[in-house]
Write a protein that holds these residues in place. Structure first.
Motif, PDB file in Angstrom:
ATOM      1  N   HIS A  31      -1.059   5.063   6.798  1.00 58.74           N
ATOM      2  CA  HIS A  31      -2.098   4.740   5.944  1.00 58.74           C
ATOM      3  C   HIS A  31      -1.855   3.037   6.149  1.00 58.74           C
ATOM      4  O   HIS A  31      -3.014   2.210   6.217  1.00 58.74           O
ATOM      5  N   ALA A  32      -0.827   2.512   6.442  1.00 59.13           N
ATOM      6  CA  ALA A  32      -0.714   1.003   6.781  1.00 59.13           C
ATOM      7  C   ALA A  32      -1.312   0.610   7.889  1.00 59.13           C
ATOM      8  O   ALA A  32      -2.007  -0.576   8.078  1.00 59.13           O
ATOM      9  N   ASN A  34      -3.747   2.327   9.343  1.00 55.60           N
ATOM     10  CA  ASN A  34      -5.261   2.476   9.483  1.00 55.60           C
ATOM     11  C   ASN A  34      -6.053   1.166   8.762  1.00 55.60           C
ATOM     12  O   ASN A  34      -6.882   0.734   8.927  1.00 55.60           O
ATOM     13  N   ASP A  35      -5.338   0.791   7.536  1.00 56.18           N
ATOM     14  CA  ASP A  35      -5.615  -0.399   6.619  1.00 56.18           C
ATOM     15  C   ASP A  35      -5.535  -1.547   7.434  1.00 56.18           C
ATOM     16  O   ASP A  35      -6.444  -2.453   7.387  1.00 56.18           O
ATOM     17  N   THR A  39      -8.708  -4.043   8.094  1.00 58.56           N
ATOM     18  CA  THR A  39      -8.612  -5.512   7.829  1.00 58.56           C
ATOM     19  C   THR A  39      -9.055  -6.425   9.005  1.00 58.56           C
ATOM     20  O   THR A  39      -9.561  -7.331   9.192  1.00 58.56           O
ATOM     21  N   PRO A  88     -10.447   7.758   3.733  1.00 56.54           N
ATOM     22  CA  PRO A  88     -10.219   6.514   2.838  1.00 56.54           C
ATOM     23  C   PRO A  88      -9.812   6.583   1.405  1.00 56.54           C
ATOM     24  O   PRO A  88      -8.978   5.904   0.941  1.00 56.54           O
ATOM     25  N   LEU A  91      -5.999   7.133   1.393  1.00 58.57           N
ATOM     26  CA  LEU A  91      -5.296   5.660   1.905  1.00 58.57           C
ATOM     27  C   LEU A  91      -5.143   4.925   0.574  1.00 58.57           C
ATOM     28  O   LEU A  91      -4.175   4.381   0.223  1.00 58.57           O
ATOM     29  N   VAL A  92      -6.407   4.827  -0.149  1.00 56.89           N
ATOM     30  CA  VAL A  92      -6.218   3.861  -1.235  1.00 56.89           C
ATOM     31  C   VAL A  92      -5.586   4.302  -2.471  1.00 56.89           C
ATOM     32  O   VAL A  92      -4.820   3.629  -2.781  1.00 56.89           O
ATOM     33  N   ARG A  95      -1.598   4.068  -0.942  1.00 61.43           N
ATOM     34  CA  ARG A  95      -0.895   2.792  -0.581  1.00 61.43           C
ATOM     35  C   ARG A  95      -0.345   2.152  -1.543  1.00 61.43           C
ATOM     36  O   ARG A  95      -0.612   2.162  -2.924  1.00 61.43           O
ATOM     37  N   ASP A  99      -6.136  -4.529  -1.264  1.00 66.33           N
ATOM     38  CA  ASP A  99      -6.861  -4.892  -0.427  1.00 66.33           C
ATOM     39  C   ASP A  99      -6.734  -6.137   0.132  1.00 66.33           C
ATOM     40  O   ASP A  99      -6.474  -7.037  -0.685  1.00 66.33           O
ATOM     41  N   TYR A 100      -7.286  -6.451   1.365  1.00 63.49           N
ATOM     42  CA  TYR A 100      -7.231  -7.886   1.856  1.00 63.49           C
ATOM     43  C   TYR A 100      -8.150  -8.620   1.055  1.00 63.49           C
ATOM     44  O   TYR A 100      -9.394  -8.159   0.609  1.00 63.49           O
TER      45      TYR A 100
END
Length: 222
Positions: A31-32, A34-35, A39, A88, A91-92, A95, A99-100
């Motif tokens: 997850h990290a 992919n995030d 980003t 997605p 992931l959300v 996590r 979000d960034y």
């Protein structure tokens, strides 16, 4: 994050319960990564300012490398008997970070914030390395390989933020917004030209200076 289900099988030399523990570790790392890839692309699209092209072009190779890391983590989960989750929504949901938070901004401001993003993922990867090393040296090795790349990428980012004395312009910032603001402020301060001061008017002379008398050339000692 909800724990992974215990797999029906795993790699030789590991019990299925051990396999599940490693899958749990890798799932959050997946997850990290992919995030992070998303980003990096977000920043790639939203940088502006004098350093635009340097940062814009620096981030694409990082994005590609991080995507490869995510792929390797996902395939390791599959090899362990798990089911990698790459959507997605998952992931959300799973996590442990937000979000960034920086949109369209000066390139240096984005790098100030990105430095904090890299710090977070590197710290979590290192913690996962410690746990994986107690169970599965193969996964430990995979995560260490990720760290080599991630730490190099953070070095590239920090090279834009570091002064000649070795100080980072975002030092001490605890949020992405604060790091972005600090980096941009110090960069803007460097660009500000010094104020012009009026020069004194040349003094008027009442008469022309008399020409200097010619003297014979001679060598002097000191």
């Amino acid at each position: 994050m909800s724990p992974a289900r215990t797999p029906r099988y795993t790699v030789p030399g590991l019990g299925v319960d051990e396999g599940r523990q490693v899958i749990d570790l890798l799932t959050l790392r997946l997850h990290a990564l992919n995030d992070l890839a998303l980003t990096l692309k977000h920043i790639h699209w939203n940088v502006v300012g004098p350093h635009f092209i340097a940062v814009h072009e620096m981030l694409d190779p990082q994005t590609a490398a991080v995507r490869d890391m995510a792929d390797a983590a996902a395939e390791r989960i599959s090899a362990l008997g798990g089911e990698p989750q790459g959507t997605p929504g998952v992931l959300v949901k799973e996590r442990t970070w937000d979000d960034y938070s920086v949109g369209r901004a000066d390139a240096i401001a984005h790098l100030g914030a990105l430095d904090l993003v890299y710090t977070g993922i590197i710290e979590d990867h290192r913690a996962a390395v410690g746990k994986a090393g107690e169970i599965d040296p193969v996964t430990e090795d995979l995560l260490i390989e990720h760290l080599r790349g991630l730490e190099q990428f953070q070095w590239f980012v920090r090279a834009h933020l570091e002064s000649s004395s070795g100080t980072l312009s975002n030092a001490g910032a605890e949020t992405e917004e604060a790091a972005a603001a600090a980096a941009q402020k110090r960069t803007a301060a460097k660009r500000t030209p010094a104020k012009e001061t009026a020069l004194p008017a040349p003094a008027k002379t009442a008469a022309k200076k008399a020409p200097a008398k010619k003297t014979a050339n001679r060598r002097t000692t000191r």
